[in-house]
Write a protein that holds these residues in place. Structure first.
Motif, PDB file in Angstrom:
ATOM      1  N   ALA A 150       0.845  -0.816   0.100  1.00  8.98           N
ATOM      2  CA  ALA A 150       0.200  -0.111  -0.492  1.00  8.98           C
ATOM      3  C   ALA A 150       1.199   0.999   0.239  1.00  8.98           C
ATOM      4  O   ALA A 150       0.300   2.289  -0.377  1.00  8.98           O
ATOM      5  CB  ALA A 150      -0.798  -0.007   1.227  1.00  8.98           C
ATOM      6  N   ALA A 151       1.616   1.164   0.691  1.00  9.31           N
ATOM      7  CA  ALA A 151       3.003   2.532   0.313  1.00  9.31           C
ATOM      8  C   ALA A 151       3.173   3.030  -0.583  1.00  9.31           C
ATOM      9  O   ALA A 151       3.307   2.491  -1.929  1.00  9.31           O
ATOM     10  CB  ALA A 151       4.365   1.864   0.896  1.00  9.31           C
ATOM     11  N   GLU A 152       3.236   4.653  -0.461  1.00 12.89           N
ATOM     12  CA  GLU A 152       3.217   5.900  -1.280  1.00 12.89           C
ATOM     13  C   GLU A 152       4.548   6.163  -1.681  1.00 12.89           C
ATOM     14  O   GLU A 152       5.009   6.960  -2.403  1.00 12.89           O
ATOM     15  CB  GLU A 152       2.468   6.433  -0.915  1.00 12.89           C
ATOM     16  N   LEU A 153       5.571   5.696  -0.926  1.00 13.72           N
ATOM     17  CA  LEU A 153       6.615   6.479  -0.707  1.00 13.72           C
ATOM     18  C   LEU A 153       7.371   5.694   0.591  1.00 13.72           C
ATOM     19  O   LEU A 153       6.996   5.212   1.379  1.00 13.72           O
ATOM     20  CB  LEU A 153       6.851   8.423   0.310  1.00 13.72           C
ATOM     21  N   LEU A 154       8.967   5.431  -0.148  1.00 10.80           N
ATOM     22  CA  LEU A 154       9.801   4.887   0.928  1.00 10.80           C
ATOM     23  C   LEU A 154      10.837   5.909   0.949  1.00 10.80           C
ATOM     24  O   LEU A 154      11.380   6.747   0.326  1.00 10.80           O
ATOM     25  CB  LEU A 154      10.234   3.939   0.443  1.00 10.80           C
ATOM     26  N   VAL A 155      11.375   5.804   2.473  1.00 11.34           N
ATOM     27  CA  VAL A 155      11.801   6.933   2.471  1.00 11.34           C
ATOM     28  C   VAL A 155      13.949   6.197   3.808  1.00 11.34           C
ATOM     29  O   VAL A 155      12.530   5.542   4.993  1.00 11.34           O
ATOM     30  CB  VAL A 155      11.732   8.156   3.622  1.00 11.34           C
ATOM     31  N   SER A 156      14.680   6.358   3.043  1.00 18.53           N
ATOM     32  CA  SER A 156      15.707   4.397   3.688  1.00 18.53           C
ATOM     33  C   SER A 156      16.927   4.853   3.443  1.00 18.53           C
ATOM     34  O   SER A 156      17.589   6.083   2.463  1.00 18.53           O
ATOM     35  CB  SER A 156      15.041   3.716   3.338  1.00 18.53           C
ATOM     36  N   THR A 157      18.135   5.268   4.741  1.00 18.15           N
ATOM     37  CA  THR A 157      19.189   4.904   4.492  1.00 18.15           C
ATOM     38  C   THR A 157      20.129   4.156   3.167  1.00 18.15           C
ATOM     39  O   THR A 157      20.896   3.878   3.289  1.00 18.15           O
ATOM     40  CB  THR A 157      19.995   5.138   5.465  1.00 18.15           C
ATOM     41  N   ASP A 158      19.170   2.625   2.658  1.00 17.61           N
ATOM     42  CA  ASP A 158      19.786   2.407   2.126  1.00 17.61           C
ATOM     43  C   ASP A 158      18.867   1.529   1.364  1.00 17.61           C
ATOM     44  O   ASP A 158      17.556   2.797   1.135  1.00 17.61           O
ATOM     45  CB  ASP A 158      20.341   1.035   3.179  1.00 17.61           C
ATOM     46  N   ALA A 159      19.620   1.136   0.525  1.00 20.83           N
ATOM     47  CA  ALA A 159      18.820   0.439  -0.507  1.00 20.83           C
ATOM     48  C   ALA A 159      17.334   0.253  -0.960  1.00 20.83           C
ATOM     49  O   ALA A 159      17.212  -0.940   0.352  1.00 20.83           O
ATOM     50  CB  ALA A 159      19.211  -0.347  -1.838  1.00 20.83           C
ATOM     51  N   ARG A 160      16.227   0.228  -2.059  1.00 18.49           N
ATOM     52  CA  ARG A 160      14.629  -0.518  -1.371  1.00 18.49           C
ATOM     53  C   ARG A 160      15.108  -1.678  -0.916  1.00 18.49           C
ATOM     54  O   ARG A 160      13.941  -2.122   0.285  1.00 18.49           O
ATOM     55  CB  ARG A 160      14.449  -0.489  -3.189  1.00 18.49           C
ATOM     56  N   SER A 161      15.737  -2.421  -0.974  1.00 20.41           N
ATOM     57  CA  SER A 161      15.325  -4.032  -0.606  1.00 20.41           C
ATOM     58  C   SER A 161      15.820  -4.099   0.485  1.00 20.41           C
ATOM     59  O   SER A 161      15.290  -5.347   1.217  1.00 20.41           O
ATOM     60  CB  SER A 161      17.021  -4.605  -1.690  1.00 20.41           C
ATOM     61  N   HIS A 162      16.697  -3.154   1.619  1.00 21.75           N
ATOM     62  CA  HIS A 162      16.509  -2.936   3.001  1.00 21.75           C
ATOM     63  C   HIS A 162      15.118  -3.352   3.306  1.00 21.75           C
ATOM     64  O   HIS A 162      14.912  -3.513   4.991  1.00 21.75           O
ATOM     65  CB  HIS A 162      17.689  -2.329   2.999  1.00 21.75           C
ATOM     66  N   ILE A 163      14.529  -2.678   2.982  1.00 17.87           N
ATOM     67  CA  ILE A 163      12.761  -2.924   3.494  1.00 17.87           C
ATOM     68  C   ILE A 163      11.575  -4.353   3.778  1.00 17.87           C
ATOM     69  O   ILE A 163      11.166  -4.575   4.149  1.00 17.87           O
ATOM     70  CB  ILE A 163      11.984  -1.605   2.679  1.00 17.87           C
ATOM     71  N   TYR A 164      13.043  -5.450   2.935  1.00 15.76           N
ATOM     72  CA  TYR A 164      12.297  -6.772   3.079  1.00 15.76           C
ATOM     73  C   TYR A 164      13.632  -7.852   2.946  1.00 15.76           C
ATOM     74  O   TYR A 164      15.103  -7.196   2.584  1.00 15.76           O
ATOM     75  CB  TYR A 164      11.189  -7.066   1.378  1.00 15.76           C
ATOM     76  N   ALA A 165      13.092  -8.849   3.559  1.00 15.55           N
ATOM     77  CA  ALA A 165      14.365  -9.824   2.886  1.00 15.55           C
ATOM     78  C   ALA A 165      13.854 -10.294   1.745  1.00 15.55           C
ATOM     79  O   ALA A 165      14.038 -11.101   1.550  1.00 15.55           O
ATOM     80  CB  ALA A 165      13.610 -11.133   4.604  1.00 15.55           C
ATOM     81  N   GLN A 166      14.759  -9.144   1.259  1.00 13.18           N
ATOM     82  CA  GLN A 166      14.450 -10.310  -0.339  1.00 13.18           C
ATOM     83  C   GLN A 166      15.623 -11.319  -0.801  1.00 13.18           C
ATOM     84  O   GLN A 166      16.348 -11.916  -1.132  1.00 13.18           O
ATOM     85  CB  GLN A 166      14.799  -9.296  -0.691  1.00 13.18           C
ATOM     86  N   ARG A 167      16.880 -10.626  -0.026  1.00  9.64           N
ATOM     87  CA  ARG A 167      18.594 -11.870  -0.364  1.00  9.64           C
ATOM     88  C   ARG A 167      18.505 -13.015   0.858  1.00  9.64           C
ATOM     89  O   ARG A 167      18.949 -13.803   0.061  1.00  9.64           O
ATOM     90  CB  ARG A 167      19.358 -10.950   0.650  1.00  9.64           C
ATOM     91  N   SER A 168      17.010 -13.480   1.020  1.00 10.94           N
ATOM     92  CA  SER A 168      17.237 -14.840   1.878  1.00 10.94           C
ATOM     93  C   SER A 168      16.591 -15.485   0.815  1.00 10.94           C
ATOM     94  O   SER A 168      16.979 -16.767   0.286  1.00 10.94           O
ATOM     95  CB  SER A 168      16.309 -14.793   2.780  1.00 10.94           C
ATOM     96  N   ARG A 169      15.913 -15.502   0.272  1.00 15.64           N
ATOM     97  CA  ARG A 169      15.325 -16.168  -0.919  1.00 15.64           C
ATOM     98  C   ARG A 169      14.348 -14.677  -1.790  1.00 15.64           C
ATOM     99  O   ARG A 169      14.280 -13.960  -1.398  1.00 15.64           O
ATOM    100  CB  ARG A 169      14.243 -17.456  -0.567  1.00 15.64           C
ATOM    101  N   HIS A 170      14.085 -15.153  -3.344  1.00 13.49           N
ATOM    102  CA  HIS A 170      13.343 -15.057  -4.158  1.00 13.49           C
ATOM    103  C   HIS A 170      11.820 -14.774  -3.729  1.00 13.49           C
ATOM    104  O   HIS A 170      11.440 -15.240  -2.745  1.00 13.49           O
ATOM    105  CB  HIS A 170      13.444 -15.534  -5.570  1.00 13.49           C
ATOM    106  N   SER A 171      11.555 -13.818  -3.828  1.00 12.12           N
ATOM    107  CA  SER A 171      10.273 -13.068  -3.333  1.00 12.12           C
ATOM    108  C   SER A 171       9.473 -12.521  -4.332  1.00 12.12           C
ATOM    109  O   SER A 171      10.499 -11.424  -5.068  1.00 12.12           O
ATOM    110  CB  SER A 171      10.517 -12.451  -2.291  1.00 12.12           C
ATOM    111  N   ILE A 172       8.340 -12.402  -4.422  1.00  8.86           N
ATOM    112  CA  ILE A 172       7.700 -11.577  -5.248  1.00  8.86           C
ATOM    113  C   ILE A 172       7.043 -10.564  -4.939  1.00  8.86           C
ATOM    114  O   ILE A 172       7.105  -9.778  -5.874  1.00  8.86           O
ATOM    115  CB  ILE A 172       5.891 -12.676  -5.292  1.00  8.86           C
ATOM    116  N   PHE A 173       7.281  -9.900  -3.867  1.00 10.28           N
ATOM    117  CA  PHE A 173       7.441  -8.591  -3.274  1.00 10.28           C
ATOM    118  C   PHE A 173       8.653  -7.915  -3.937  1.00 10.28           C
ATOM    119  O   PHE A 173       8.614  -6.574  -3.868  1.00 10.28           O
ATOM    120  CB  PHE A 173       7.326  -8.478  -1.805  1.00 10.28           C
TER     121      PHE A 173
END
Length: 699
Positions: A406-429
């Motif tokens: 649902a998010a309209e905006l992400l504010v982060s110190t790091d890349a977008r991928s840090h908002i989710y555990a995407q390095r653990s396994r492939h994710s549709i997210f």
């Protein structure tokens, strides 16, 4: 050939001339303009228009016959900035009775999608390309990838050219018994298959470890070549995080050997996302997993097993997507803005201080966003965000997944991928996080390490607003990352809102080196065999260093970079004046405020110390190696605002000099400090909010 510079332009509104490429070689293009009849008295010239600057270049033109124009572009190499987002549109301008008309040159509509790029210029090598195998670049004429339907001229590597013009698709993969077996289809056309290589991804030539797959079989499969290969993973020395797979092909027409990668088609990607979880257990207790890169190319990752590797996460994702879709109007009304830091595990950097400011100053109303902080339940910094628990979302919960959708905006110190555990396994997210509008707060100042290959515009880590700390840094980003000036905001860092010198009664020196890409994901054994470990272990166990601390009644806090925190226990110190600091012991901000000075190598926390008018020493024992792997945007030998040392003795000499100078910055470094900061009002988060508001109005 003449050139001049004009302002950028919009080409989409111009008329189009259907154009056929007759030939292209040695910098010359033969073109046929179809169904085009200019006024006989009109003058005609071909123009190259640069997509960013609007610069115009005029090639020499001849007409071997009435229907064919021969254009000479051999000069163009000198005008290329060697980045993928720079290109030249090819246009035609006619002038008749003072009336000037500009035309696009476009391929025939029925063949536009099937036209292969034409190679204009070959054998382009960069002078600073010091890799084991230098990258050859070529100049191409091809249909544009935007909505203009025009031809453009661009620069790319020959390997990339082979990749996009030839099919190489994965058909099968297994890792049973530690034997990696891969089946792929190759459409070779005029190319010949040579072999397949398994290669450690590393920018250092000395670490270019590679293994040859065994080619089990090659056979015709329609117009494709079906190839089966295998590799015994027990024979691999696993000394790094990422490993790539390259297919070598030979072109008999030009006697060149090139490398391409195996593409993972959509159905195979879905299978790897949801159904396949095969791995190989290494002697270092790591696991090797197959995955596909952001460019959908097959690769492997060698890492520790993580808590988010299980199929329970896949189930949560399906539940979250179901809940979001049945109540989409509700979610959209919330106008959600998500804030996070390094893998959503911390609350002590720019993300936390931006969030804290927003909570305490009602910036939700000002921005028209409901602002939430993403963090793991077991974070050692959880108490920092507990006062705002209504606006806290726990990492990798179903609620977290719904909020990402649902998010309209992400504010982060790091890349977008840090908002989710995407390095653990492939994710549709992955597809959802890539679409999030993104304000990049940065973790550190961009100067001492080149990161445009990842954070540049159009790259995997690209953003919509790029926060910087000075006009110098802003110019670095504009010049190297291809952002427009209004996409780079000079506000200073949010964490500097609370940054003040607390060292008056302190006896602390902070030793805080940064990381090295060639050691990312290394086992303890590999780490302890590195020059990096040996040099810092030598410093921490130096008798002279201990004597200096004792003589001047000082203590040293040694803090490893977040990526190397798992190796903290590799260091053994026999002095009660030297302290190993880990995540959770003391927030980094506190260490930076309490220290009297900093010893680092290439870490941008040196700017946090400079902000406080405190000295920094730069211990750069591996500068050549670092520049080969990382590079920088400034000259380390002339542009640093502190003494630099390449040996331990030089470092300790500078340290004693700084101590005897009562930890005052030298005048030449004080002058540099005055040039670096626009804002020192401790209102950086407010400035960031103001810039976000302006950006939201422009959207």
């Amino acid at each position: 050939m003449l050139s001049k510079k004009i302002s950028p332009y919009d080409l989409s509104a111009t008329d189009c001339i259907t154009t056929e490429i007759i030939s292209a070689a040695n910098g010359k293009i033969a073109l046929k303009l179809i169904d085009f009849s200019a006024d006989p008295d009109a003058s005609l010239r071909f123009i190259l228009k640069h997509n960013k600057t609007g610069m115009q270049l005029f090639p020499e033109v001849s007409r071997p016959d009435p229907d064919t124009y021969l254009l000479d572009f051999s000069f163009i190499e000198a005008f290329y900035e060697l980045t993928g987002t720079n290109f030249f549109y090819l246009t035609v301008e006619t002038t008749s009775n003072s009336n000037v008309h500009l035309y696009r040159l476009c391929p025939p509509s029925e063949t536009a999608g099937s036209i292969k790029p034409a190679v204009l210029i070959e054998d382009i090598y960069l002078k600073d390309d010091i890799k084991e195998i230098q990258t050859e670049r070529i100049v191409l004429l091809q249909p544009a990838a935007d909505d203009s339907h025009a031809f453009w001229i661009t620069l790319c590597s020959r390997n990339r050219f082979i990749q996009v013009t030839h099919i190489c698709d994965l058909r099968g993969l297994s890792m049973r018994g530690g034997i990696l077996k891969i089946t792929f289809d190759l459409k070779p056309d005029s190319l010949e298959y040579v072999k397949t290589i398994f290669r450690f991804r590393n920018k250092l030539a000395e670490a270019a470890i590679a293994y040859d797959f065994t080619t089990v079989s090659t056979r015709k499969h329609g117009n494709m070549l079906r190839i089966k290969i295998s590799l015994d993973l027990h024979t691999v020395t696993w000394n790094g995080l990422y490993w790539d797979i390259y297919v070598e092909v030979f072109d008999p027409e030009n006697n060149r050997t090139n490398r391409i990668q195996i593409t993972v088609p959509t159905r195979r990607r879905m299978f790897m996302k949801f159904l396949y979880n095969g791995s190989f257990h290494t002697p270092d207790d790591f696991y090797v997993y197959p995955y596909y890169t952001g460019g959908t190319k097959l690769a492997l990752v060698n890492r520790a097993r993580e808590q988010y590797d299980g199929f329970d996460i896949v189930l949560k994702e399906f539940i979250a997507m179901f809940l979001y879709n049945i109540a989409k109007p509700y979610w959209k009304k919330k106008h959600i803005c998500l804030v996070d830091e390094k893998y959503s595990t911390r609350a002590q950097d720019n993300g936390y201080y931006f969030f804290k400011h927003c909570m305490e100053n009602d910036e939700e109303t000002y921005l028209g966003q409901k602002i939430y902080y993403i963090i793991t339940k077991d974070s050692p910094d959880y108490d920092m965000i507990r006062p705002y628990k209504k606006n806290v979302v726990h990492f990798m919960t179903i609620r977290h997944m719904c909020y990402i959708l649902a998010a309209e905006l992400l504010v982060s110190t790091d890349a977008r991928s840090h908002i989710y555990a995407q390095r653990s396994r492939h994710s549709i997210f992955t597809r959802y996080t890539k679409k999030l509008p993104f304000v990049f707060l940065q973790h550190g100042v961009t100067a001492l390490k080149r990161v445009d290959f990842f954070y540049g515009k159009g790259k995997p880590g690209s953003c919509d607003l790029f926060v910087v700390t000075s006009e110098k840094e802003k110019q670095i980003v504009i010049d190297n990352f291809n952002y427009e000036p209004d996409e780079v905001i000079n506000t200073g860092f949010a964490r500097w809102d609370v940054l003040k010198d607390k060292s008056q009664d302190s006896h602390d020196i902070l030793v805080m080196p940064t990381w090295r890409s060639w050691l990312e994901g290394a086992s303890d054994r590999e780490f302890e065999e590195s020059d990096y470990f040996r040099h810092y272990a030598a410093l921490l166990n130096s008798q002279r260093f201990k004597d200096l601390l004792e003589k001047y009644d000082l203590h040293a806090n040694f803090y490893l970079h977040a990526i190397f925190q798992a190796h903290t226990e590799s260091f053994h110190i026999a002095s009660d004046r030297i302290h190993l600091k880990s995540f959770g012991d003391t927030p980094v901000n506190e260490l930076l405020m309490q220290c009297k000075m900093l010893i680092t190598d290439y870490s941008s926390v040196s700017w946090d110390v400079l902000y406080q008018n405190k000295p920094t020493l730069f211990y750069q024992f591996d500068l050549d190696k670092y520049n080969e792997a990382h590079g920088s945007y400034i000259d380390m030998k002339t542009d640093l605002f502190g003494d630099r040392a390449e040996t331990l003795d030089q470092l300790l000499d500078s340290l004693e000099k700084t101590i005897q100078n009562n930890f005052r910055m030298e005048p030449k470094y004080e002058k540099m400090q005055q040039e670096y900061f626009q804002f020192e009002d401790h209102e950086h988060s407010r400035h960031i909010c103001e810039e976000i508001k302006k950006w939201m109005k422009r959207k």
